[in-house]
Design a protein around this motif. Structure first.
Motif, short mmCIF file in Angstrom:
data_model
loop_
_atom_site.label_atom_id
_atom_site.label_comp_id
_atom_site.label_asym_id
_atom_site.label_seq_id
_atom_site.Cartn_x
_atom_site.Cartn_y
_atom_site.Cartn_z
N ASP A 62 2.86 -1.34 4.47
CA ASP A 62 2.95 0.05 3.84
C ASP A 62 4.19 0.73 3.56
O ASP A 62 5.24 0.66 4.29
CB ASP A 62 2.70 0.74 5.25
CG ASP A 62 2.22 2.52 5.08
OD1 ASP A 62 2.66 2.71 3.78
OD2 ASP A 62 1.89 3.05 6.16
N LYS A 69 0.99 -1.24 0.10
CA LYS A 69 -0.17 0.21 0.19
C LYS A 69 1.06 1.41 0.01
O LYS A 69 1.95 1.44 0.63
CB LYS A 69 -1.03 0.06 1.10
CG LYS A 69 -2.16 -0.98 1.08
CD LYS A 69 -3.02 -0.68 -0.07
CE LYS A 69 -4.16 -1.59 0.06
NZ LYS A 69 -5.18 -1.57 -1.09
N LYS A 77 6.32 1.01 -5.16
CA LYS A 77 5.72 -0.10 -5.07
C LYS A 77 6.40 -1.09 -6.32
O LYS A 77 6.66 -2.21 -6.21
CB LYS A 77 4.06 -0.25 -5.11
CG LYS A 77 3.64 0.57 -3.95
CD LYS A 77 2.08 0.45 -3.70
CE LYS A 77 1.45 1.14 -4.93
NZ LYS A 77 1.64 2.77 -4.96
N SER A 128 0.65 -5.27 -5.47
CA SER A 128 0.35 -3.90 -5.41
C SER A 128 -0.99 -3.42 -6.06
O SER A 128 -1.17 -3.86 -7.20
CB SER A 128 1.65 -2.85 -6.04
OG SER A 128 1.16 -1.75 -6.45
N THR A 129 -1.83 -2.98 -5.19
CA THR A 129 -3.24 -2.75 -5.67
C THR A 129 -3.78 -1.53 -4.99
O THR A 129 -3.63 -1.76 -3.56
CB THR A 129 -3.87 -3.78 -5.46
OG1 THR A 129 -5.37 -3.74 -6.28
CG2 THR A 129 -4.04 -4.61 -4.34
N HIS A 130 -4.73 -0.64 -5.43
CA HIS A 130 -5.74 0.20 -4.79
C HIS A 130 -6.98 -0.52 -4.64
O HIS A 130 -8.01 0.29 -4.12
CB HIS A 130 -5.68 1.48 -5.74
CG HIS A 130 -4.27 2.02 -5.74
ND1 HIS A 130 -3.71 2.93 -4.72
CD2 HIS A 130 -3.31 2.26 -6.91
CE1 HIS A 130 -2.68 3.30 -5.15
NE2 HIS A 130 -2.31 2.95 -6.42
N VAL A 131 -7.29 -1.51 -5.21
CA VAL A 131 -8.55 -2.37 -5.00
C VAL A 131 -8.53 -3.24 -3.85
O VAL A 131 -7.60 -4.06 -3.78
CB VAL A 131 -9.00 -2.95 -6.54
CG1 VAL A 131 -10.23 -3.79 -6.19
CG2 VAL A 131 -9.00 -1.77 -7.57
N ASP A 132 -9.64 -3.39 -3.10
CA ASP A 132 -9.59 -4.28 -2.18
C ASP A 132 -10.26 -5.54 -2.82
O ASP A 132 -11.23 -5.94 -3.50
CB ASP A 132 -10.92 -3.93 -1.22
CG ASP A 132 -11.20 -4.95 0.01
OD1 ASP A 132 -10.17 -5.87 0.03
OD2 ASP A 132 -12.16 -4.76 0.73
N GLU A 188 -0.83 -4.01 -9.78
CA GLU A 188 -2.03 -3.70 -10.21
C GLU A 188 -2.62 -4.97 -11.08
O GLU A 188 -3.05 -4.34 -12.23
CB GLU A 188 -2.05 -2.33 -10.98
CG GLU A 188 -1.37 -1.24 -9.91
CD GLU A 188 -2.37 -0.81 -8.97
OE1 GLU A 188 -3.54 -1.31 -8.79
OE2 GLU A 188 -1.76 0.03 -7.95
N PRO A 205 0.90 5.73 -2.05
CA PRO A 205 0.25 6.44 -3.11
C PRO A 205 1.34 6.14 -4.29
O PRO A 205 2.06 5.73 -4.47
CB PRO A 205 0.69 7.88 -2.69
CG PRO A 205 1.83 7.91 -1.47
CD PRO A 205 1.71 6.49 -1.06
N ASN A 206 0.63 6.42 -5.40
CA ASN A 206 1.36 6.67 -6.77
C ASN A 206 2.88 7.28 -6.57
O ASN A 206 2.95 8.19 -5.94
CB ASN A 206 0.41 7.15 -7.92
CG ASN A 206 -0.82 6.50 -8.32
OD1 ASN A 206 -0.87 5.21 -7.75
ND2 ASN A 206 -1.81 7.25 -8.68
#
Length: 204
Positions: A184, A34, A41, A170-174, A140, A36-37
């Motif tokens: 982190d 987790k 990651k 690495s993902t922003h999706v649950d 992603e 930010p861009n």
């Protein structure tokens, strides 16, 4: 223990992006990166895969598989020809089952260059399944995928871990992965003194 990372520094060019990264990856475990861009990651995953550095873990090519932003799709081949090519590289004959899992049956004879972004992503993920690698590094993996296909990918990851594999994602999706832990990436931001490349400082 499948993987042990200790005091790993990762650079993007000459810039130190993350420093002193330390963690272990066990069989059956899934670690979610987790941050930010631009936080590092992707850079971390590429270092672990040996793409940005020497193989830091002495892992053989059949032990680890990396799925990045580029899907590795050969646009001048059909979907089926892509799968046969990768099956030959990884010495497996599991093509038919993977076609079924990722719902690629209707696309088998279509040129890969004509696929949508989501279809290319599914084909790229099929390559990872063909590797039979224990450790999956996924950057992603659900980009351009709809909700139904995202659920399929989540189930594939869960099954992989249940069978003794492991994943770093690495993902922003649950992805709703029951055995996952969060890492982190911000906790590995380099201190001011470490940000300069030691080669540029003359420390070599």
């Amino acid at each position: 223990m499948l993987l042990e990372i200790k005091n790993l520094d990762c650079r993007r060019g000459h810039k130190l992006v993350v420093a002193d990264v330390t963690f272990n990856l066990k069989s059956g475990e899934c670690i979610i990166l987790k941050g930010p861009n631009g936080s590092g990651k992707t850079t971390l995953l590429r270092h672990i895969a040996g793409l940005n550095s020497n193989n830091i873990n002495n892992l053989s090519n059949d032990e680890i598989a990396f799925s990045g932003h580029l899907d590795g799709v050969k646009s001048t081949l059909t979907v089926n020809e892509n799968l046969k090519f990768w099956a030959g590289v990884y010495n497996t004959d599991n093509i038919d089952n993977i076609i079924k899992i990722l719902n690629l049956r209707d696309l088998e004879n279509r040129m890969a260059g004509e696929l949508s972004a989501g279809q290319k992503r599914r084909l790229g993920l099929a390559r990872m399944l063909l590797t039979n690698a224990k450790i999956w590094l996924m950057d992603e993996p659900t980009v351009s995928l709809d909700e139904k296909t995202t659920k399929i990918i989540s189930d594939i990851i869960v099954n992989h871990c249940d069978e003794g594999g492991a994943a770093i994602i690495s993902t922003h999706v649950d992805l709703n992965l029951p055995k996952s832990t969060i890492l982190d990436i911000n906790s590995f931001k380099p201190s001011v003194g470490k940000e300069i490349d030691p080669f540029l400082k003359g420390n070599f």
